[in-house]
Scaffold this active site. Structure first.
Site, mmCIF file in Angstrom:
data_model
loop_
_atom_site.group_PDB
_atom_site.id
_atom_site.type_symbol
_atom_site.label_atom_id
_atom_site.label_comp_id
_atom_site.label_asym_id
_atom_site.label_seq_id
_atom_site.Cartn_x
_atom_site.Cartn_y
_atom_site.Cartn_z
ATOM 1 N N SER A 190 6.186 9.091 18.997
ATOM 2 C CA SER A 190 6.674 8.738 20.591
ATOM 3 C C SER A 190 6.466 9.882 21.517
ATOM 4 O O SER A 190 6.672 11.139 21.059
ATOM 5 C CB SER A 190 7.873 8.214 20.850
ATOM 6 N N LYS A 248 12.796 10.753 16.110
ATOM 7 C CA LYS A 248 11.365 10.719 15.882
ATOM 8 C C LYS A 248 11.032 12.090 15.501
ATOM 9 O O LYS A 248 10.126 12.458 14.606
ATOM 10 C CB LYS A 248 10.601 10.265 17.233
ATOM 11 N N GLY A 259 17.891 10.998 32.897
ATOM 12 C CA GLY A 259 16.830 11.272 31.812
ATOM 13 C C GLY A 259 15.405 10.940 31.909
ATOM 14 O O GLY A 259 14.527 11.303 31.374
ATOM 15 N N TYR A 267 17.292 8.999 20.271
ATOM 16 C CA TYR A 267 16.533 8.136 19.877
ATOM 17 C C TYR A 267 15.313 9.291 19.443
ATOM 18 O O TYR A 267 14.606 9.366 18.686
ATOM 19 C CB TYR A 267 16.038 7.271 20.787
HETATM 20 P P1 NAD Z 1 10.467 -3.612 17.662
HETATM 21 O O1 NAD Z 1 11.967 -3.368 17.766
HETATM 22 O O2 NAD Z 1 9.904 -4.859 18.171
HETATM 23 O O3 NAD Z 1 10.100 -3.441 15.976
HETATM 24 C C1 NAD Z 1 10.603 -2.747 15.212
HETATM 25 C C2 NAD Z 1 10.924 -3.718 13.912
HETATM 26 O O4 NAD Z 1 11.501 -2.852 13.013
HETATM 27 C C3 NAD Z 1 11.696 -4.889 14.278
HETATM 28 O O5 NAD Z 1 11.065 -6.089 13.769
HETATM 29 C C4 NAD Z 1 13.064 -4.454 13.484
HETATM 30 O O6 NAD Z 1 13.699 -5.773 13.087
HETATM 31 C C5 NAD Z 1 12.372 -3.645 12.287
HETATM 32 N N1 NAD Z 1 13.739 -2.701 11.695
HETATM 33 C C6 NAD Z 1 14.385 -1.850 12.219
HETATM 34 N N2 NAD Z 1 14.882 -1.282 11.360
HETATM 35 C C7 NAD Z 1 14.794 -1.748 10.233
HETATM 36 C C8 NAD Z 1 15.318 -1.496 8.970
HETATM 37 N N3 NAD Z 1 16.050 -0.411 8.518
HETATM 38 N N4 NAD Z 1 14.541 -2.072 7.949
HETATM 39 C C9 NAD Z 1 13.571 -3.040 8.162
HETATM 40 N N5 NAD Z 1 13.387 -3.148 9.200
HETATM 41 C C10 NAD Z 1 13.783 -2.581 10.394
HETATM 42 O O7 NAD Z 1 9.966 -2.313 18.236
HETATM 43 P P2 NAD Z 1 8.251 -1.970 18.531
HETATM 44 O O8 NAD Z 1 8.580 -1.664 20.180
HETATM 45 O O9 NAD Z 1 7.581 -2.828 17.921
HETATM 46 O O10 NAD Z 1 8.333 -0.646 17.930
HETATM 47 C C11 NAD Z 1 7.863 -0.186 16.839
HETATM 48 C C12 NAD Z 1 7.788 1.289 16.339
HETATM 49 O O11 NAD Z 1 7.178 2.110 17.416
HETATM 50 C C13 NAD Z 1 9.425 1.782 16.472
HETATM 51 O O12 NAD Z 1 9.599 2.705 15.210
HETATM 52 C C14 NAD Z 1 9.283 2.542 17.674
HETATM 53 O O13 NAD Z 1 10.500 3.615 18.053
HETATM 54 C C15 NAD Z 1 8.087 3.085 17.833
HETATM 55 N N6 NAD Z 1 7.920 3.200 19.466
HETATM 56 C C16 NAD Z 1 7.779 2.175 20.242
HETATM 57 C C17 NAD Z 1 7.457 2.246 21.620
HETATM 58 C C18 NAD Z 1 7.653 1.155 22.486
HETATM 59 O O14 NAD Z 1 7.840 1.538 23.766
HETATM 60 N N7 NAD Z 1 7.833 -0.045 22.368
HETATM 61 C C19 NAD Z 1 7.090 3.544 22.098
HETATM 62 C C20 NAD Z 1 6.759 4.496 21.131
HETATM 63 C C21 NAD Z 1 7.295 4.367 19.857
HETATM 64 C C1 WQD Z 2 8.852 3.371 32.752
HETATM 65 C C2 WQD Z 2 8.825 3.641 34.166
HETATM 66 C C3 WQD Z 2 11.112 4.192 34.891
HETATM 67 C C4 WQD Z 2 12.440 0.169 34.163
HETATM 68 C C5 WQD Z 2 10.580 4.320 27.236
HETATM 69 C C6 WQD Z 2 11.288 5.319 26.393
HETATM 70 C C7 WQD Z 2 10.298 6.019 25.487
HETATM 71 C C8 WQD Z 2 9.339 5.037 24.881
HETATM 72 C C9 WQD Z 2 8.691 3.808 25.792
HETATM 73 C C10 WQD Z 2 9.675 4.527 22.593
HETATM 74 C C11 WQD Z 2 9.831 4.719 34.676
HETATM 75 C C12 WQD Z 2 10.657 2.872 35.774
HETATM 76 C C13 WQD Z 2 11.830 1.171 34.459
HETATM 77 C C14 WQD Z 2 13.384 -0.564 35.438
HETATM 78 C C15 WQD Z 2 11.997 1.133 36.905
HETATM 79 N N1 WQD Z 2 9.863 4.270 23.842
HETATM 80 N N2 WQD Z 2 11.480 1.709 35.690
HETATM 81 N N3 WQD Z 2 12.906 -0.016 36.505
HETATM 82 O O1 WQD Z 2 11.349 5.268 30.106
HETATM 83 O O2 WQD Z 2 8.720 5.896 30.315
HETATM 84 O O3 WQD Z 2 9.789 5.238 28.180
HETATM 85 O O4 WQD Z 2 9.813 3.522 26.620
HETATM 86 O O5 WQD Z 2 9.375 5.482 22.168
HETATM 87 O O6 WQD Z 2 10.765 6.831 24.436
HETATM 88 O O7 WQD Z 2 12.090 6.475 26.936
HETATM 89 O O8 WQD Z 2 9.674 3.353 29.875
HETATM 90 O O9 WQD Z 2 9.293 1.322 30.699
HETATM 91 O O10 WQD Z 2 11.665 2.210 30.622
HETATM 92 O O11 WQD Z 2 10.040 3.151 32.420
HETATM 93 O O12 WQD Z 2 11.688 1.587 37.725
HETATM 94 O O13 WQD Z 2 13.914 -1.615 35.358
HETATM 95 O O14 WQD Z 2 9.524 2.434 34.999
HETATM 96 O O15 WQD Z 2 11.899 4.951 35.833
HETATM 97 O O16 WQD Z 2 9.300 5.501 35.589
HETATM 98 P P1 WQD Z 2 9.767 5.151 29.896
HETATM 99 P P2 WQD Z 2 10.237 2.302 30.857
#
Ligand code: NAD
Ligand code: WQD
Length: 349
Positions: A127, A155, A306, A151
């Site tokens: 991430s 990562k 944050g 979190y």
């Molecule tokens: P999500 O929660 O929809 O998918 C994660 C999946 O992993 C879920 O289906 C959950 O049931 C499964 N899971 C969690 N812990 C587990 C375990 N111990 N064993 C087996 N299954 C498990 O999330 P997502 O948005 O699809 O994210 C996928 C990955 O991408 C995550 O690792 C997340 O940290 C990373 N990521 C997501 C974002 C985002 O904004 N969505 C951004 C950056 C990184």
């Molecule tokens: C986007 C923008 C908020 C909600 C998060 C995690 C990051 C990654 C992606 C996994 C920001 C603003 C948001 C709301 C708002 N996930 N906002 N009102 O914070 O950039 O990233 O998701 O790895 O780790 O921190 O994404 O969608 O929460 O926010 O104004 O109700 O929208 O302040 O500027 P963020 P977000």
């Protein structure tokens, strides 16, 4: 040529289910391991509806070494895409132990089993959060790591572990060294254009796009815009939003890149997956209103703890070494989010 089997941890989740579609469409066999802690198996039925092909699904926790071992013995994957993890920043501050156990220990168990089965190609969901605070707004992969919440640190720790693993055997095991792609996602949004799969957050969404979509559909009364006094073009936070389909295509590109020069003698390399430019919260609201014809009820609220003002990816390395770049626009991201939300107002229920 034999068909490769890709094992997808977290494959029932938001990004994982879209990855299953792309993998199946690209001709891979797909095995999903998911404990359904944040997803529903219905997503995988929908994957079948879209592709006409099935994944093999195991409801299992990646920390259950015995089960994982049995799955590897039976399915013989050549590559793993590791999405399984917990991802809510706020929850990680309240329950750090849960996050480190799931995300860090889970990856240790997974990579131990991979090593025991001599499966050494891994694509990891990292991430942009790992970058922490810097005075730069455009993030390149060589910026120092400095996550600011549990979190993000989970990562960053996994990235360190994976780098150590690759370094340990790149010289001693030249016949089959680790090949690991750390994909640093910026802000994934959007959905498959069928409207059959998409993001289905539990409870009240933390992230902007699903929140806006739920206000538009009438599930939530009002969006709070967290701050309008940032030093950005309109005072609201700026992020690099990436369509989930572009994002998962980056994973297929990473698998293909394991045969390219940078991975030939083993490596663990980070790649940003982002568009390379940002949109503000007001850009998102305005585009949503234009595309859907719905008006979004919002109010300006205090900044969220944050949050950073503005950041976006430098995606040049992914273009150069993975031959990947985003193709979709903000309009596509909004239209596909709305298509999913309006066809599935209660998510998968
Ligand atoms: P999500 O929660 O929809 O998918 C994660 C999946 O992993 C879920 O289906 C959950 O049931 C499964 N899971 C969690 N812990 C587990 C375990 N111990 N064993 C087996 N299954 C498990 O999330 P997502 O948005 O699809 O994210 C996928 C990955 O991408 C995550 O690792 C997340 O940290 C990373 N990521 C997501 C974002 C985002 O904004 N969505 C951004 C950056 C990184
Ligand atoms: C986007 C923008 C908020 C909600 C998060 C995690 C990051 C990654 C992606 C996994 C920001 C603003 C948001 C709301 C708002 N996930 N906002 N009102 O914070 O950039 O990233 O998701 O790895 O780790 O921190 O994404 O969608 O929460 O926010 O104004 O109700 O929208 O302040 O500027 P963020 P977000």
């Amino acid at each position: 040529m034999s068909i490769h089997t890709v094992l997808v941890t977290g494959g029932a989740g938001y990004i994982g289910s879209h990855a299953c579609v792309e993998l199946l469409n690209s001709g891979f066999n797909v095995v999903v391991v998911d404990n359904l802690s944040n997803s529903k198996a219905t997503s995988l039925d929908r994957v079948k509806q879209i592709t006409g092909k099935s994944v093999r699904f195991y409801e299992a926790d990646i920390r259950d070494k015995e089960k994982l071992n049995n799955i590897f013995t039976k399915e013989k994957p050549t590559t793993v895409i590791h999405f399984a993890g917990l991802k809510a920043v706020g929850e990680s501050c309240e329950q750090p132990h849960l996050y480190y156990h799931n995300n860090v220990f889970g990856t240790l168990v997974l990579t131990e089993v991979m090593q025991e089965h001599n499966v050494k190609q891994l694509v990891f969901s990292s991430s942009a959060t790992v970058y922490g605070i810097t005075d730069k707004t455009q993030y390149s992969e060589d910026l120092p790591i400095g996550a600011i919440n549990p979190y993000g640190r989970s990562k960053a720790m996994v990235e360190d572990i994976l780098r150590d693993l690759a370094a340990a055997d790149s010289k001693t095991k030249p016949d089959k060294p680790w090949k690991i792609a750390l994909l640093r996602y910026f802000n994934p949004i959007g959905a498959h254009d069928s409207g059959l799969i998409g993001e289905d957050p539990n409870g009240i969404p933390n992230n902007l796009m699903p929140y806006v979509a739920q206000v538009a559909i009438g599930k939530l009364p009002q969006l709070s815009v967290f701050g309008d006094d940032y030093p950005t073009k309109d005072g609201t936070g700026v992020r690099d939003y990436i369509h989930v389909i572009d994002l998962v295509k980056g994973h297929i590109s990473a698998i293909h890149a394991f045969n390219k020069e940078q991975f030939l003698s083993g490596n663990c390399k980070a790649y940003n997956l982002g568009a390379g430019h940002g949109y503000s919260v007001l850009d998102i609201i305005n585009t949503f209103e234009k595309i859907t014809g719905k008006s979004i009820n919002y109010k300006i609220s205090p900044r969220r703890n944050g949050d950073l003002a503005e950041y976006y990816a430098n995606p040049e390395l992914a273009l150069k070494e993975l031959n990947w770049k985003v193709e979709k626009t903000l309009k596509d991201m909004v239209a596909d989010t709305w298509n999913w939300q309006s066809k599935n107002p209660q998510g998968y229920q």
